[in-house]
Design an enzyme around this catalytic site. Structure first.
Site, PDB file in Angstrom:
ATOM      1  N   ASN A 157       0.699  -1.213   0.149  1.00 13.66           N
ATOM      2  CA  ASN A 157       0.043   0.059   0.056  1.00 13.66           C
ATOM      3  C   ASN A 157       0.833   1.159  -0.067  1.00 13.66           C
ATOM      4  O   ASN A 157       1.997   1.279   0.630  1.00 13.66           O
ATOM      5  CB  ASN A 157      -1.077  -0.030   1.171  1.00 13.66           C
ATOM      6  CG  ASN A 157      -0.347  -0.113   2.513  1.00 13.66           C
ATOM      7  OD1 ASN A 157       0.752  -0.746   2.614  1.00 13.66           O
ATOM      8  ND2 ASN A 157      -0.870   0.593   3.554  1.00 13.66           N
ATOM      9  N   ILE A 158       0.580   2.295  -0.530  1.00  8.30           N
ATOM     10  CA  ILE A 158       1.090   3.402  -0.850  1.00  8.30           C
ATOM     11  C   ILE A 158       0.405   4.684  -0.414  1.00  8.30           C
ATOM     12  O   ILE A 158      -0.760   4.935  -1.414  1.00  8.30           O
ATOM     13  CB  ILE A 158       1.601   3.639  -2.296  1.00  8.30           C
ATOM     14  CG1 ILE A 158       2.650   2.215  -2.577  1.00  8.30           C
ATOM     15  CG2 ILE A 158       2.632   4.980  -2.392  1.00  8.30           C
ATOM     16  CD1 ILE A 158       2.828   2.565  -4.040  1.00  8.30           C
ATOM     17  N   GLU A 159       0.360   5.254   0.776  1.00 10.14           N
ATOM     18  CA  GLU A 159      -0.569   6.346   1.147  1.00 10.14           C
ATOM     19  C   GLU A 159      -0.211   7.878   0.638  1.00 10.14           C
ATOM     20  O   GLU A 159       0.814   7.764  -0.022  1.00 10.14           O
ATOM     21  CB  GLU A 159      -0.669   6.380   2.571  1.00 10.14           C
ATOM     22  CG  GLU A 159      -1.165   5.006   3.168  1.00 10.14           C
ATOM     23  CD  GLU A 159      -1.523   4.919   4.618  1.00 10.14           C
ATOM     24  OE1 GLU A 159      -0.898   5.925   5.350  1.00 10.14           O
ATOM     25  OE2 GLU A 159      -2.113   3.969   4.964  1.00 10.14           O
ATOM     26  N   CYS A 175      -3.833   0.614  -2.584  1.00  5.81           N
ATOM     27  CA  CYS A 175      -3.803  -0.560  -1.970  1.00  5.81           C
ATOM     28  C   CYS A 175      -2.629  -1.490  -2.315  1.00  5.81           C
ATOM     29  O   CYS A 175      -2.505  -1.538  -3.721  1.00  5.81           O
ATOM     30  CB  CYS A 175      -5.257  -1.451  -1.673  1.00  5.81           C
ATOM     31  SG  CYS A 175      -6.450  -0.536  -1.002  1.00  5.81           S
ATOM     32  N   GLU A 220      -3.068  -4.829  -2.732  1.00  5.55           N
ATOM     33  CA  GLU A 220      -3.594  -5.734  -4.106  1.00  5.55           C
ATOM     34  C   GLU A 220      -3.707  -5.289  -5.315  1.00  5.55           C
ATOM     35  O   GLU A 220      -2.926  -5.710  -6.235  1.00  5.55           O
ATOM     36  CB  GLU A 220      -4.992  -6.307  -3.743  1.00  5.55           C
ATOM     37  CG  GLU A 220      -4.863  -6.830  -2.276  1.00  5.55           C
ATOM     38  CD  GLU A 220      -5.387  -6.170  -1.047  1.00  5.55           C
ATOM     39  OE1 GLU A 220      -4.739  -4.840  -1.093  1.00  5.55           O
ATOM     40  OE2 GLU A 220      -5.863  -6.243  -0.051  1.00  5.55           O
ATOM     41  N   CYS A 260     -10.128  -4.803   0.165  1.00  6.13           N
ATOM     42  CA  CYS A 260     -11.267  -3.807   0.251  1.00  6.13           C
ATOM     43  C   CYS A 260     -12.137  -3.937  -0.958  1.00  6.13           C
ATOM     44  O   CYS A 260     -11.822  -4.812  -1.867  1.00  6.13           O
ATOM     45  CB  CYS A 260     -10.787  -2.468   0.462  1.00  6.13           C
ATOM     46  SG  CYS A 260     -10.260  -1.769  -1.419  1.00  6.13           S
ATOM     47  N   CYS A 296     -10.505  -3.466  -4.414  1.00  6.54           N
ATOM     48  CA  CYS A 296      -9.636  -4.454  -4.766  1.00  6.54           C
ATOM     49  C   CYS A 296     -10.284  -5.726  -5.159  1.00  6.54           C
ATOM     50  O   CYS A 296      -9.823  -6.409  -6.256  1.00  6.54           O
ATOM     51  CB  CYS A 296      -8.729  -4.739  -3.703  1.00  6.54           C
ATOM     52  SG  CYS A 296      -7.615  -3.274  -3.383  1.00  6.54           S
TER      53      CYS A 296
HETATM   54  N1  THU Z   1      -5.260  -1.381   2.280  1.00 11.09           N
HETATM   55  C1  THU Z   1      -4.596  -2.031   1.531  1.00 11.09           C
HETATM   56  O1  THU Z   1      -3.575  -1.996   1.110  1.00 11.09           O
HETATM   57  N2  THU Z   1      -5.474  -2.921   1.065  1.00 11.09           N
HETATM   58  C2  THU Z   1      -6.846  -3.360   1.094  1.00 11.09           C
HETATM   59  O2  THU Z   1      -7.358  -3.758   0.503  1.00 11.09           O
HETATM   60  C3  THU Z   1      -7.504  -2.526   2.539  1.00 11.09           C
HETATM   61  C4  THU Z   1      -6.685  -1.333   2.806  1.00 11.09           C
HETATM   62  C5  THU Z   1      -4.521  -0.309   2.877  1.00 11.09           C
HETATM   63  C6  THU Z   1      -5.012   1.208   2.558  1.00 11.09           C
HETATM   64  C7  THU Z   1      -4.263   1.886   3.494  1.00 11.09           C
HETATM   65  O3  THU Z   1      -3.048   2.492   3.275  1.00 11.09           O
HETATM   66  C8  THU Z   1      -4.363   1.242   4.893  1.00 11.09           C
HETATM   67  O4  THU Z   1      -4.485  -0.055   4.250  1.00 11.09           O
HETATM   68  C9  THU Z   1      -5.453   1.537   5.930  1.00 11.09           C
HETATM   69  O5  THU Z   1      -6.598   1.523   5.267  1.00 11.09           O
END
Ligand code: THU
Length: 134
Positions: free
Chosen positions: A42-44, A53, A55, A90, A93
């Site tokens: 995941n890359i915020e 996300c 995935e 999520c 994804c």
């Molecule tokens: N996140 C994912 O990488 N994959 C998902 O399917 C659910 C959420 C990440 C996004 C965000 O950086 C962190 O989890 C909290 O939501």
């Protein structure tokens, strides 16, 4: 490749997570039918919305290299990178998986001690996919 081996790639990907806002590190490892593994984290983003996300990072890496057929995906995650419970994908994804993967596509959810194996259909029942547009 067995599930434990694929989970090892997902754990490696999780270490790459850029998540200074949630501190939730997520890693995914996507096994393509050609035998290649695509890792994603995941890359915020400071604006939150552009966050990607793990995935979808993995899926988009593969598709952007012309690879669109997949065998299975393994996913791990945890606060501060410490794996505890499951980190299910999520809804967005799941829908992106639906574009490229069959309904029986295995989704391996890792946790501290072991994993749960489910399918895309279980995660996304009565789904809308490419064939609905035919
Ligand atoms: N996140 C994912 O990488 N994959 C998902 O399917 C659910 C959420 C990440 C996004 C965000 O950086 C962190 O989890 C909290 O939501």
């Amino acid at each position: 490749m067995n599930n434990e081996e694929l989970l090892t790639f997902a754990r490696h990907a999780m270490q790459m997570s850029y998540s200074p806002y949630s501190n939730c590190k997520v890693g995914a490892a996507l096994l393509a039918k050609n035998g290649k593994v695509y890792e994603g984290c995941n890359i915020e983003n400071a604006a939150y919305g552009p966050t990607m996300c793990a995935e979808r990072t993995a899926i988009f890496k593969a598709v952007s290299e012309g690879v669109t057929e997949f065998e299975k995906i393994a996913i791990v995650g945890g606060k501060n990178g410490v794996e505890d419970g499951l980190y299910p994908p999520c809804g967005v994804c799941r829908q992106v998986m639906r574009e490229f993967c069959s309904l029986d596509f295995p989704v391996i959810l890792g946790k501290k001690d072991g994993f749960v194996e489910t399918t895309l259909e279980e995660l996304l029942p009565y789904s809308f996919g490419p064939e609905n547009l035919n």
